[in-house]
Design a protein around this motif. Structure first.
Motif, PDB file in Angstrom:
ATOM      1  N   SER A  16       0.822  -1.207   0.000  1.00  0.00           N
ATOM      2  CA  SER A  16       0.000   0.000   0.000  1.00  0.00           C
ATOM      3  C   SER A  16       0.856   1.257   0.000  1.00  0.00           C
ATOM      4  N   GLY A  17       2.161   1.106   0.264  1.00  0.00           N
ATOM      5  CA  GLY A  17       2.976   2.289   0.521  1.00  0.00           C
ATOM      6  C   GLY A  17       4.304   2.298  -0.195  1.00  0.00           C
ATOM      7  N   GLY A  18       5.341   2.643   0.570  1.00  0.00           N
ATOM      8  CA  GLY A  18       6.659   2.890  -0.008  1.00  0.00           C
ATOM      9  C   GLY A  18       7.319   1.679  -0.644  1.00  0.00           C
ATOM     10  N   GLY A  19       6.953   0.509  -0.167  1.00  0.00           N
ATOM     11  CA  GLY A  19       7.453  -0.693  -0.824  1.00  0.00           C
ATOM     12  C   GLY A  19       8.895  -1.048  -0.512  1.00  0.00           C
ATOM     13  N   SER A  20       9.416  -0.582   0.630  1.00  0.00           N
ATOM     14  CA  SER A  20      10.812  -0.933   0.919  1.00  0.00           C
ATOM     15  C   SER A  20      10.964  -2.427   1.207  1.00  0.00           C
ATOM     16  N   ASN A  21       9.952  -3.035   1.810  1.00  0.00           N
ATOM     17  CA  ASN A  21      10.026  -4.487   2.022  1.00  0.00           C
ATOM     18  C   ASN A  21       9.905  -5.242   0.701  1.00  0.00           C
ATOM     19  N   MET A  22       9.048  -4.762  -0.178  1.00  0.00           N
ATOM     20  CA  MET A  22       8.936  -5.358  -1.517  1.00  0.00           C
ATOM     21  C   MET A  22      10.295  -5.330  -2.223  1.00  0.00           C
TER      22      MET A  22
ATOM     23  N   LEU B 297       2.467 -10.109   1.907  1.00  0.00           N
ATOM     24  CA  LEU B 297       1.927  -8.802   2.243  1.00  0.00           C
ATOM     25  C   LEU B 297       3.079  -7.976   2.796  1.00  0.00           C
ATOM     26  N   ALA B 298       3.297  -6.815   2.202  1.00  0.00           N
ATOM     27  CA  ALA B 298       4.435  -5.983   2.601  1.00  0.00           C
ATOM     28  C   ALA B 298       3.942  -4.548   2.750  1.00  0.00           C
ATOM     29  N   GLY B 299       3.357  -4.286   3.912  1.00  0.00           N
ATOM     30  CA  GLY B 299       2.756  -2.970   4.122  1.00  0.00           C
ATOM     31  C   GLY B 299       1.437  -2.843   3.376  1.00  0.00           C
ATOM     32  N   TYR B 300       0.735  -3.970   3.195  1.00  0.00           N
ATOM     33  CA  TYR B 300      -0.613  -3.934   2.588  1.00  0.00           C
ATOM     34  C   TYR B 300      -1.586  -3.665   3.729  1.00  0.00           C
ATOM     35  N   MET B 301      -2.204  -2.488   3.728  1.00  0.00           N
ATOM     36  CA  MET B 301      -2.904  -2.009   4.917  1.00  0.00           C
ATOM     37  C   MET B 301      -4.409  -2.289   4.867  1.00  0.00           C
ATOM     38  N   ARG B 302      -4.755  -3.467   4.416  1.00  0.00           N
ATOM     39  CA  ARG B 302      -6.149  -3.860   4.342  1.00  0.00           C
ATOM     40  C   ARG B 302      -6.294  -5.265   4.916  1.00  0.00           C
TER      41      ARG B 302
ATOM     42  N   ASN C  38       2.903 -12.230   6.073  1.00  0.00           N
ATOM     43  CA  ASN C  38       2.786 -10.802   6.367  1.00  0.00           C
ATOM     44  C   ASN C  38       3.958 -10.398   7.236  1.00  0.00           C
ATOM     45  N   ILE C  39       4.351  -9.121   7.106  1.00  0.00           N
ATOM     46  CA  ILE C  39       5.317  -8.575   8.061  1.00  0.00           C
ATOM     47  C   ILE C  39       4.635  -7.494   8.859  1.00  0.00           C
ATOM     48  N   HIS C  40       4.882  -7.536  10.166  1.00  0.00           N
ATOM     49  CA  HIS C  40       4.259  -6.563  11.068  1.00  0.00           C
ATOM     50  C   HIS C  40       5.351  -5.941  11.940  1.00  0.00           C
ATOM     51  N   PRO C  41       5.289  -4.616  12.126  1.00  0.00           N
ATOM     52  CA  PRO C  41       6.384  -3.959  12.841  1.00  0.00           C
ATOM     53  C   PRO C  41       6.222  -3.968  14.358  1.00  0.00           C
ATOM     54  N   SER C  42       6.054  -5.140  14.930  1.00  0.00           N
ATOM     55  CA  SER C  42       6.097  -5.283  16.389  1.00  0.00           C
ATOM     56  C   SER C  42       6.459  -6.727  16.704  1.00  0.00           C
TER      57      SER C  42
ATOM     58  N   MET D 258      -6.625  -9.976  12.618  1.00  0.00           N
ATOM     59  CA  MET D 258      -5.618  -9.009  12.200  1.00  0.00           C
ATOM     60  C   MET D 258      -4.290  -9.275  12.913  1.00  0.00           C
ATOM     61  N   ASP D 259      -3.228  -9.398  12.133  1.00  0.00           N
ATOM     62  CA  ASP D 259      -1.885  -9.601  12.680  1.00  0.00           C
ATOM     63  C   ASP D 259      -1.827 -10.814  13.600  1.00  0.00           C
ATOM     64  N   GLU D 260      -2.601 -11.816  13.268  1.00  0.00           N
ATOM     65  CA  GLU D 260      -2.527 -13.096  13.972  1.00  0.00           C
ATOM     66  C   GLU D 260      -1.900 -14.117  13.029  1.00  0.00           C
TER      67      GLU D 260
ATOM     68  N   VAL E 244      13.834  -0.585  13.124  1.00  0.00           N
ATOM     69  CA  VAL E 244      13.087  -1.836  12.917  1.00  0.00           C
ATOM     70  C   VAL E 244      13.039  -2.185  11.428  1.00  0.00           C
ATOM     71  N   LEU E 245      12.856  -1.168  10.584  1.00  0.00           N
ATOM     72  CA  LEU E 245      12.685  -1.414   9.145  1.00  0.00           C
ATOM     73  C   LEU E 245      13.904  -2.133   8.555  1.00  0.00           C
ATOM     74  N   THR E 246      15.102  -1.735   8.995  1.00  0.00           N
ATOM     75  CA  THR E 246      16.324  -2.406   8.534  1.00  0.00           C
ATOM     76  C   THR E 246      16.240  -3.907   8.819  1.00  0.00           C
ATOM     77  N   GLU E 247      15.742  -4.238  10.009  1.00  0.00           N
ATOM     78  CA  GLU E 247      15.595  -5.652  10.377  1.00  0.00           C
ATOM     79  C   GLU E 247      14.479  -6.321   9.584  1.00  0.00           C
ATOM     80  N   GLU E 248      13.412  -5.570   9.308  1.00  0.00           N
ATOM     81  CA  GLU E 248      12.301  -6.134   8.506  1.00  0.00           C
ATOM     82  C   GLU E 248      12.831  -6.669   7.181  1.00  0.00           C
ATOM     83  N   HIS E 249      13.667  -5.842   6.547  1.00  0.00           N
ATOM     84  CA  HIS E 249      14.169  -6.209   5.221  1.00  0.00           C
ATOM     85  C   HIS E 249      14.971  -7.511   5.280  1.00  0.00           C
TER      86      HIS E 249
HETATM   87  C1  GAR Z   1       6.433  -1.783   7.296  1.00  0.00           C
HETATM   88  O1  GAR Z   1       7.003  -1.265   8.475  1.00  0.00           O
HETATM   89  C2  GAR Z   1       5.512  -2.944   7.629  1.00  0.00           C
HETATM   90  O2  GAR Z   1       5.995  -3.741   8.674  1.00  0.00           O
HETATM   91  C3  GAR Z   1       4.258  -2.219   8.021  1.00  0.00           C
HETATM   92  O3  GAR Z   1       4.143  -1.181   7.094  1.00  0.00           O
HETATM   93  C4  GAR Z   1       5.459  -0.769   6.676  1.00  0.00           C
HETATM   94  C5  GAR Z   1       5.533  -0.787   5.169  1.00  0.00           C
HETATM   95  O4  GAR Z   1       6.749  -0.229   4.722  1.00  0.00           O
HETATM   96  N1  GAR Z   1       3.109  -3.094   7.984  1.00  0.00           N
HETATM   97  C6  GAR Z   1       2.073  -3.024   8.820  1.00  0.00           C
HETATM   98  O5  GAR Z   1       1.967  -2.150   9.669  1.00  0.00           O
HETATM   99  C7  GAR Z   1       1.013  -4.093   8.624  1.00  0.00           C
HETATM  100  N2  GAR Z   1       0.151  -4.197   9.767  1.00  0.00           N
HETATM  101  P1  GAR Z   1       7.241  -0.506   3.223  1.00  0.00           P
HETATM  102  O6  GAR Z   1       6.087  -0.139   2.297  1.00  0.00           O
HETATM  103  O7  GAR Z   1       8.409   0.415   3.056  1.00  0.00           O
HETATM  104  O8  GAR Z   1       7.618  -1.955   3.111  1.00  0.00           O
END
Ligand code: GAR
Length: 196
Positions: A9-15, A86-91, A107-111, A144-146, A170-175
């Motif tokens: 849904s967003g910046g796509g850094s995890n993608m 799912l990589a920041g897909y907010m639905r 899915n990746i979740h930032p917690s 959600m996030d289960e 955290v994002l560095t570790e997500e990648h």
């Molecule tokens: C990431 O931090 C991801 O963990 C989070 O959205 C960000 C997307 O960043 N996802 C959630 O909060 C899902 N519940 P990105 O678009 O740069 O990958």
């Protein structure tokens, strides 16, 4: 190699991190497509720059959540994916959607789940006075996030951290861990067993 569609849904850094990992020789999965629910997602530009087929399907262009999901499922089917990341897909995906790809959606979740499902994870961790934060890659089930965790990474919360500085750490570790989790699942080392 397993065929993977990344949903954003967003910046796509995890993608981007997954696409980079997948371009390494011997990686067991390839990114075959990117689907966004937002036309203005920065990740779409990044996907195009990599030459990845990418498309946007906006919720507001459909009459109902069900109609939007049906369109997303159609688009997905066109990519014949083995796995969906799912990589920041907010639905929140419906049960029917998840059942269609049971055990094959990550899915990746930032917690550090089960702590802080939902939004604003970093400010909640800071406000709680936690010593550590982190991220979790998990299989997607209906809540959600289960769903069973595949891998977690931890980072310290430092004095003076803001949600932004913590998010960056955290994002560095997500990648790193998302690529690792995708490798483990694609190679069959980790899989979701039937729910009880
Ligand atoms: C990431 O931090 C991801 O963990 C989070 O959205 C960000 C997307 O960043 N996802 C959630 O909060 C899902 N519940 P990105 O678009 O740069 O990958």
């Amino acid at each position: 190699r397993k065929r993977v569609v990344v949903m954003i849904s967003g910046g796509g850094s995890n993608m981007l991190a997954l696409a980079k990992a997948a371009s390494e020789p011997g990686f067991p999965a390839e990114i075959v497509g990117v689907i966004s629910d937002r036309r203005d997602a920065g990740g779409l530009t990044k996907a195009a720059a990599l030459g990845l087929p990418a498309l946007a399907l906006e919720r507001r262009d459909y009459d109902s959540k069900a109609a939007h999901e049906a369109a997303v499922l159609d688009a997905l089917a066109g990519f014949s994916p083995d796995l969906i990341c799912l990589a920041g897909y907010m639905r929140l995906l419906s049960g029917a959607f998840i059942q269609r790809y049971e055990g094959r959606i990550l899915n990746i979740h930032p917690s550090l789940l089960p702590l802080y499902p939902g939004l604003h994870t970093h400010s909640r961790a800071i406000e709680a006075g936690d010593a550590e934060a982190g991220c979790t890659v998990h299989f997607v089930t209906e809540g959600m996030d289960e769903g069973p965790a595949i891998v977690q990474a931890r980072v310290p919360i430092l004095p003076g951290d803001t949600p932004e500085t913590l998010a960056a750490r955290v994002l560095t570790e997500e990648h790193r861990v998302y690529a690792q989790a995708l490798r483990d699942v694609a190679e069959g080392r980790v899989r979701m067993t039937a729910r009880s």
